[in-house]
Design an enzyme around this catalytic site. Structure first.
Site, mmCIF file in Angstrom:
data_model
loop_
_atom_site.group_PDB
_atom_site.id
_atom_site.type_symbol
_atom_site.label_atom_id
_atom_site.label_comp_id
_atom_site.label_asym_id
_atom_site.label_seq_id
_atom_site.Cartn_x
_atom_site.Cartn_y
_atom_site.Cartn_z
ATOM 1 N N HIS A 10 8.253 -42.401 -33.939
ATOM 2 C CA HIS A 10 8.553 -43.838 -33.885
ATOM 3 C C HIS A 10 9.709 -44.216 -34.814
ATOM 4 O O HIS A 10 10.694 -44.803 -34.384
ATOM 5 C CB HIS A 10 7.301 -44.635 -34.219
ATOM 6 N N CYS A 42 -1.613 -44.107 -30.276
ATOM 7 C CA CYS A 42 -2.634 -45.151 -30.227
ATOM 8 C C CYS A 42 -3.196 -45.309 -28.819
ATOM 9 O O CYS A 42 -4.237 -45.956 -28.624
ATOM 10 C CB CYS A 42 -2.071 -46.473 -30.718
ATOM 11 N N THR A 270 15.885 -43.477 -50.596
ATOM 12 C CA THR A 270 15.023 -42.645 -51.432
ATOM 13 C C THR A 270 15.607 -42.551 -52.837
ATOM 14 O O THR A 270 16.584 -43.236 -53.170
ATOM 15 C CB THR A 270 14.892 -41.235 -50.847
ATOM 16 N N LEU A 297 1.309 -46.699 -40.010
ATOM 17 C CA LEU A 297 1.153 -47.503 -38.801
ATOM 18 C C LEU A 297 2.445 -47.443 -37.990
ATOM 19 O O LEU A 297 3.540 -47.500 -38.554
ATOM 20 C CB LEU A 297 0.853 -48.964 -39.149
ATOM 21 N N ALA A 298 2.317 -47.374 -36.676
ATOM 22 C CA ALA A 298 3.504 -47.309 -35.809
ATOM 23 C C ALA A 298 4.373 -48.548 -35.953
ATOM 24 O O ALA A 298 5.599 -48.465 -35.877
ATOM 25 C CB ALA A 298 3.067 -47.123 -34.354
#
Length: 445
Positions: A10, A42, A270, A297-298
Site C-alpha cells: 500500500h 483486509c 528517517t 493500518l492500510a
C-alpha cells in the site's frame, strides 16, 4: 533523480504512483519480493466466506500498470543489503539467482509488516497458515475445502473476521485468544460483549484467557491445538496473533523503536538524509496521546506513501497523524471506533479519563423504523478534550466515527462537540445528532 523503492504494497504503491506524477523525469525503480502489488489483505475473510468470490478483485494496481507509467518494476527481486552511507543496494533476482548492485539518490523504504509467529511446538505441521498476502488467501481457501474443525488463534480484527467466515462456511470454528475479551485493543467491554454473544449464538467456540502451548499432528498435518486450559480438534489453524515491522534489512542504520518500527518525522524523513519510510514498517504520530506508536493500518500506509512523494525533494506537506480509526462488521453488528478506548485511556499516564455511553434511536420514532445505536465517548476530565469513541448498531452508522476522528485530531472538547452544527433530516438522523447527544451526556455527567 534516481529513486529506489523497497517493497510495494500500500505505502509503496502510493509512493511510486505519486512520485512518478510529481517528478516525471525521475528514474524510479521498485524492488518487490512477490510477483504482485497492492493486495488488500483486509478482504481475505470476505474472500474466504465467498462474499467476494474472486481473490484477484482485491488488487487495486498491478506491476503492469506501474510499468505503463514508466516505472522500472522489478518483481521477484529481493534486496539483500542496503548501504545508506554509500547510497547503494544489493539485490537478488529470485528467478535467475543473479545478484547485482544498484545506486540511488533517494531511497523509499516501504517494507511493510509480517505476521508474528511464536515458536510453538509442532509449528512445522501442515495446515497451519498465516493471513497476510495473496498467497495466504489462496492457501486458506484451498485448505478450508476439506477442513471440518478450524481453529483461529488471535481475536483481533483479522482473527474475528476469519472466525466468522469459517462459521459461514459451516466449519466447526474455535477462536482462541490470551486476552479476556475479543478485539480488546479496539473496543470496550460493552461492545465486545455484544460481538461475543453474536459469535456464541452462531456456534463459534470462544476460548478466551487461554495461551496456546503446542500443536499436535497426525501424518505431518495438524490435528489438535493444545492450550494451558484445553485441547481443540483442528484440521486447519489460522495464526492471526498480530504484526511486526519487517525492518531487519536496515537494523543499525536507521533509528527504530525497540520493536523495529522505523522512526520518522512529520515529513516521512528517517534519521538519515535522503531515506524516507512509510506504512507498516514505521511509526505513526498517534494524536490522542501525542506520541509515536506502531499502528499498522492500510489507511495510514496509503497516506504516508503519498506524503513521501510530496516531501521527497523538500519538506512540503506535513503528516497530520492518526486516530487509528477502524470499523468492522460482525454478523448483524456494524461497529466502528476511533482514538482511545476507556480502558486504554485510564491506563495512559497523565490522562484523567472518563467515558459516557448512550443507547438511543438513530432517527425519530415517527419513522417506520428507528433502530437503536449505542455510542461511547471517551474524554479527559481535566482538559475536557475528546480522546475516543465507539459505536455499534444494526444499521451502518459507522461514519460517525470518521467524524469523531476529526474531532479528536482538532483537539475539540466535549462542550464544543455538543454544540457542533450537524444537519437534521428524518430519514437519516434526529434533531440532535448522536454525537451531540453523547457529548451532552458527558457534560451532564
Amino acid at each position: 533523480m534516481k529513486v529506489i523503492v523497497i517493497g510495494c504494497t500500500h505505502a509503496g504503491t502510493a509512493a511510486v504512483i505519486n512520485t512518478q506524477a510529481l517528478y516525471p523525469d525521475a528514474q524510479i525503480t521498485v524492488y518487490e519480493r512477490n510477483n504482485n502489488i497492492s493486495f488488500l489483505s483486509c478482504g481475505i475473510a470476505l474472500n474466504v466466506a465467498g462474499v467476494v468470490p474472486d481473490s484477484n478483485s482485491l488488487f487495486y494496481s498491478s506491476p503492469e500498470q506501474l510499468q505503463e507509467l514508466g516505472v522500472n518494476t522489478k518483481m521477484e527481486h529481493d534486496v539483500l543489503a542496503v548501504d545508506i552511507a554509500g547510497k547503494k543496494v544489493k539485490v537478488k533476482d529470485l528467478k535467475s539467482g543473479n545478484e547485482f548492485e544498484d545506486t540511488y539518490d533517494k531511497l523509499i523504504v516501504t517494507l511493510g509488516s509480517w505476521p508474528i509467529v511464536p515458536r510453538f511446538e509442532g509449528g512445522e505441521l501442515e495446515n497451519i497458515v498465516l493471513c497476510k498476502n495473496y498467497y495466504h488467501a489462496q492457501a486458506i481457501i484451498e485448505k478450508a475445502k476439506d477442513a471440518k474443525n478450524v481453529v483461529v488463534i488471535g481475536a483481533g480484527y483479522i482473527g474475528v473476521e476469519l472466525a466468522e467466515a469459517f462459521e459461514m462456511l459451516g466449519k466447526n470454528t474455535t477462536l482462541i485468544d490470551a486476552e479476556t475479551r475479543i478485539m480488546n485493543k479496539y473496543l470496550d467491554k460493552t461492545y465486545t460483549d455484544m460481538a461475543e454473544t453474536a459469535f456464541k449464538d452462531h456456534g463459534v467456540n470462544l476460548a478466551l484467557s487461554q495461551k496456546v502451548s503446542k500443536f499436535e499432528g497426525t501424518d505431518g498435518k495438524v490435528s489438535k491445538v493444545v492450550t494451558d486450559k484445553g485441547e481443540y480438534e483442528a484440521d486447519l489453524v489460522a495464526l492471526c496473533i498480530g504484526f511486526a515491522p519487517n525492518t531487519k534489512l536496515l537494523a543499525g542504520q536507521l533509528d527504530m523503536l525497540p520493536n523495529g518500527a522505523i522512526v520518522i518525522d512529520e515529513y516521512m524523513q528517517t534519521s538519515q538524509p535522503d531515506v524516507f519510510a512509510a506504512g507498516d514498517c514505521c511509526v505513526v504520530s498517534y494524536n490522542p496521546t501525542n506520541e509515536k506508536r506502531y499502528v499498522p493500518l492500510a489507511t495510514n500506509a496509503v497516506r504516508m506513501g503519498t506524503l513521501v512523494a510530496r516531501n521527497l525533494v523538500k519538506p512540503t506537506l506535513k503528516y497530520m497523524g492518526t486516530q487509528s480509526t477502524s470499523g468492522i462488521k460482525i454478523y448483524q453488528h456494524n461497529i466502528a471506533a476511533t482514538g482511545l478506548t476507556e480502558e486504554a485511556a485510564k491506563n495512559t499516564a497523565g490522562v484523567d479519563a472518563a467515558s459516557v455511553t448512550i443507547t438511543a434511536p438513530y432517527r425519530p420514532a415517527f419513522m417506520p423504523t428507528h433502530e437503536d445505536a449505542t455510542v461511547t465517548l471517551v474524554y479527559d476530565k481535566t482538559t475536557r478534550r475528546v480522546l475516543g469513541g465507539q459505536i455499534i448498531s444494526a444499521i451502518d452508522l459507522t461514519q460517525y466515527m470518521n467524524t469523531l476522528s476529526v474531532v479528536i485530531q482538532n483537539e475539540m472538547t466535549v462542550e464544543e462537540l455538543a454544540m457542533v452544527d450537524f444537519f437534521f433530516q428524518p430519514y437519516f438522523n434526529s434533531p440532535w445528532s448522536l454525537l451531540n447527544t453523547v457529548a451532552l451526556a458527558a457534560i451532564d455527567q
